[in-house]
Design a protein around this motif. Structure first.
Motif, PDB file in Angstrom:
ATOM      1  N   PHE A   1       3.135   1.734   9.661  1.00 32.15           N
ATOM      2  CA  PHE A   1       2.420   1.145   8.538  1.00 32.15           C
ATOM      3  C   PHE A   1       3.388   0.496   7.555  1.00 32.15           C
ATOM      4  O   PHE A   1       3.061  -0.522   6.944  1.00 32.15           O
ATOM      5  CB  PHE A   1       1.567   2.207   7.842  1.00 32.15           C
ATOM      6  CG  PHE A   1       0.178   2.281   8.392  1.00 32.15           C
ATOM      7  CD1 PHE A   1      -0.878   1.704   7.725  1.00 32.15           C
ATOM      8  CD2 PHE A   1      -0.079   2.904   9.602  1.00 32.15           C
ATOM      9  CE1 PHE A   1      -2.166   1.754   8.234  1.00 32.15           C
ATOM     10  CE2 PHE A   1      -1.355   2.964  10.125  1.00 32.15           C
ATOM     11  CZ  PHE A   1      -2.406   2.383   9.439  1.00 32.15           C
TER      12      PHE A   1
ATOM     13  N   SER B   1       0.829  -1.197   0.000  1.00 28.58           N
ATOM     14  CA  SER B   1       0.000   0.000   0.000  1.00 28.58           C
ATOM     15  C   SER B   1       0.870   1.256   0.000  1.00 28.58           C
ATOM     16  O   SER B   1       1.931   1.303   0.626  1.00 28.58           O
ATOM     17  CB  SER B   1      -0.910   0.004   1.226  1.00 28.58           C
ATOM     18  OG  SER B   1      -1.581   1.234   1.356  1.00 28.58           O
TER      19      SER B   1
ATOM     20  N   SER C   1       4.207  -2.782   9.013  1.00 29.09           N
ATOM     21  CA  SER C   1       3.045  -3.666   8.880  1.00 29.09           C
ATOM     22  C   SER C   1       2.937  -4.231   7.465  1.00 29.09           C
ATOM     23  O   SER C   1       2.632  -5.419   7.280  1.00 29.09           O
ATOM     24  CB  SER C   1       1.774  -2.892   9.238  1.00 29.09           C
ATOM     25  OG  SER C   1       0.622  -3.669   9.016  1.00 29.09           O
ATOM     26  N   GLU C   2       3.204  -3.402   6.459  1.00 21.94           N
ATOM     27  CA  GLU C   2       3.146  -3.880   5.083  1.00 21.94           C
ATOM     28  C   GLU C   2       4.225  -4.920   4.821  1.00 21.94           C
ATOM     29  O   GLU C   2       3.993  -5.915   4.134  1.00 21.94           O
ATOM     30  CB  GLU C   2       3.299  -2.697   4.114  1.00 21.94           C
ATOM     31  CG  GLU C   2       2.027  -1.915   3.900  1.00 21.94           C
ATOM     32  CD  GLU C   2       0.945  -2.763   3.260  1.00 21.94           C
ATOM     33  OE1 GLU C   2       1.036  -3.050   2.055  1.00 21.94           O
ATOM     34  OE2 GLU C   2       0.010  -3.171   3.973  1.00 21.94           O
TER      35      GLU C   2
ATOM     36  N   ARG D   1      -7.362   2.062   7.512  1.00 22.11           N
ATOM     37  CA  ARG D   1      -6.643   1.942   8.777  1.00 22.11           C
ATOM     38  C   ARG D   1      -5.705   3.127   8.982  1.00 22.11           C
ATOM     39  O   ARG D   1      -5.535   3.621  10.102  1.00 22.11           O
ATOM     40  CB  ARG D   1      -5.874   0.626   8.816  1.00 22.11           C
ATOM     41  CG  ARG D   1      -6.784  -0.578   9.065  1.00 22.11           C
ATOM     42  CD  ARG D   1      -6.005  -1.865   9.258  1.00 22.11           C
ATOM     43  NE  ARG D   1      -5.532  -2.417   7.990  1.00 22.11           N
ATOM     44  CZ  ARG D   1      -4.270  -2.473   7.633  1.00 22.11           C
ATOM     45  NH1 ARG D   1      -3.330  -2.009   8.422  1.00 22.11           N
ATOM     46  NH2 ARG D   1      -3.921  -2.996   6.478  1.00 22.11           N
TER      47      ARG D   1
ATOM     48  N   ARG E   1       3.083  -8.118   6.293  1.00 26.89           N
ATOM     49  CA  ARG E   1       2.002  -8.713   5.506  1.00 26.89           C
ATOM     50  C   ARG E   1       2.532  -9.402   4.270  1.00 26.89           C
ATOM     51  O   ARG E   1       2.111 -10.515   3.927  1.00 26.89           O
ATOM     52  CB  ARG E   1       0.991  -7.636   5.108  1.00 26.89           C
ATOM     53  CG  ARG E   1      -0.172  -8.169   4.282  1.00 26.89           C
ATOM     54  CD  ARG E   1      -1.016  -7.059   3.705  1.00 26.89           C
ATOM     55  NE  ARG E   1      -0.304  -6.266   2.714  1.00 26.89           N
ATOM     56  CZ  ARG E   1      -0.124  -6.661   1.457  1.00 26.89           C
ATOM     57  NH1 ARG E   1      -0.573  -7.830   1.040  1.00 26.89           N
ATOM     58  NH2 ARG E   1       0.519  -5.887   0.603  1.00 26.89           N
TER      59      ARG E   1
ATOM     60  N   ASP F   1      -8.970  -1.994   5.408  1.00 32.67           N
ATOM     61  CA  ASP F   1      -8.005  -1.936   4.332  1.00 32.67           C
ATOM     62  C   ASP F   1      -6.948  -0.915   4.713  1.00 32.67           C
ATOM     63  O   ASP F   1      -7.154  -0.111   5.628  1.00 32.67           O
ATOM     64  CB  ASP F   1      -8.665  -1.607   2.992  1.00 32.67           C
ATOM     65  CG  ASP F   1      -9.301  -0.236   3.001  1.00 32.67           C
ATOM     66  OD1 ASP F   1      -8.560   0.754   3.075  1.00 32.67           O
ATOM     67  OD2 ASP F   1     -10.540  -0.154   2.917  1.00 32.67           O
ATOM     68  N   PRO F   2      -5.775  -0.921   4.050  1.00 30.03           N
ATOM     69  CA  PRO F   2      -4.691  -0.042   4.499  1.00 30.03           C
ATOM     70  C   PRO F   2      -5.063   1.435   4.541  1.00 30.03           C
ATOM     71  O   PRO F   2      -4.703   2.142   5.488  1.00 30.03           O
ATOM     72  CB  PRO F   2      -3.580  -0.325   3.472  1.00 30.03           C
ATOM     73  CG  PRO F   2      -3.845  -1.714   3.007  1.00 30.03           C
ATOM     74  CD  PRO F   2      -5.334  -1.855   2.999  1.00 30.03           C
TER      75      PRO F   2
END
Length: 271
Positions: free
Chosen positions: A220, A108, A223-224, A190, A227, A186-187
């Motif tokens: 973030f 994202s 986090s990506e 969030r 993921r 969704d990113p």
């Protein structure tokens, strides 16, 4: 870069200065993209190898002295095995490609929006104006939501009301009938919720926005990366399904059945 250029023009700041402000976020985004390519390299190589498994049976059968191609194209059971094997190979390739597409969803770009917003605030824009300008430059649902919040703040709405009325969020009833906000999973949504929490001290008490937004962007980005790593790990497991249900049966149909029939025809021609 286009968003930074537009915000710089509206804020009267140097584009180079704003770009230097988002440099760390750009570097993190590139590292995330590189990490995705690295994590997906192994599963993609395994998927490519699976495509050649049924053909390997034909090669091995030929090296053993059998004539599997003649059996496959001579009609009867051999031709049935050919049709079944090709159908299973096609299904396996389509299934594998779908799994790879699902696991290869790009990272994202939402963390970059937080970095652009931080740069806009550093350039001298007040928070409502920064939200409006970054939202207009960023576009999409996230941009529309940020712009909506900025315009609501300019109109004099409260902090909670401005964020609750944005398109990204949906108001629902919480405990005791009080309205709450449910943010879609969704990113972008969030990040929208994270920006609301991070910017509240900026709006309410004049806290410095830079460190708060940088923290949001870094969280973030991490986090990506997690993921993407998890998606690559899951792909390695999911590829076992087309292997067991498509490629191995295709190997039997194209590699074993014609070899067995070829040897049987040589040993028992009358049968």
């Amino acid at each position: 870069i286009a968003a930074v250029h537009r915000v710089a023009g509206r804020a009267g700041a140097s584009t180079a200065v704003l770009l230097s402000g988002v440099g760390a976020a750009l570097t993190a985004a590139q590292e995330t993209a590189d990490g995705l390519a690295e994590a997906m390299a192994g599963p993609k190589a395994s998927a490519r190898m699976l495509k050649f498994l049924p053909l390997l049976g034909l090669v091995l059968g030929t090296l053993m002295g059998a004539d599997p191609l003649t059996v496959l194209f001579s009609g009867g059971v051999g031709s049935i095995a050919l049709v079944v094997g090709l159908g299973l190979m096609t299904a396996g390739q389509l299934w594998t490609a779908a799994l790879i597409r699902a696991a290869s969803r790009p990272a994202s770009t939402a963390p970059l929006a937080a970095a652009v917003l931080a740069a806009a605030l550093r350039a001298g824009l007040v928070l409502p104006s920064a939200l409006i300008e970054v939202g207009a430059a960023w576009g999409g649902r996230l941009g529309d939501s940020l712009g909506s919040v900025g315009r609501a703040l300019v109109a004099g709405q409260s902090w909670e009301a401005a964020w609750g009325a944005a398109p990204t969020s949906a108001p629902v009833r919480g405990a005791a009938g009080r309205p709450t906000v449910r943010v879609l999973d969704d990113p972008s949504a969030r990040l929208f919720e994270a920006l609301k929490r991070a910017l509240a001290p900026v709006w309410q008490s004049g806290a410095e926005a830079g460190p708060l937004l940088e923290g949001v962007s870094q969280r973030f980005a991490r986090s990506e990366r997690r993921r993407l790593g998890q998606a690559a790990a899951r792909l390695g497991v999911y590829l076992m399904a087309p292997l067991g249900l498509c490629y191995l049966p295709a190997f039997i149909a194209l590699g074993l059945v014609p070899v067995i029939l070829s040897f049987a025809d040589g040993l028992l021609p009358n049968l």
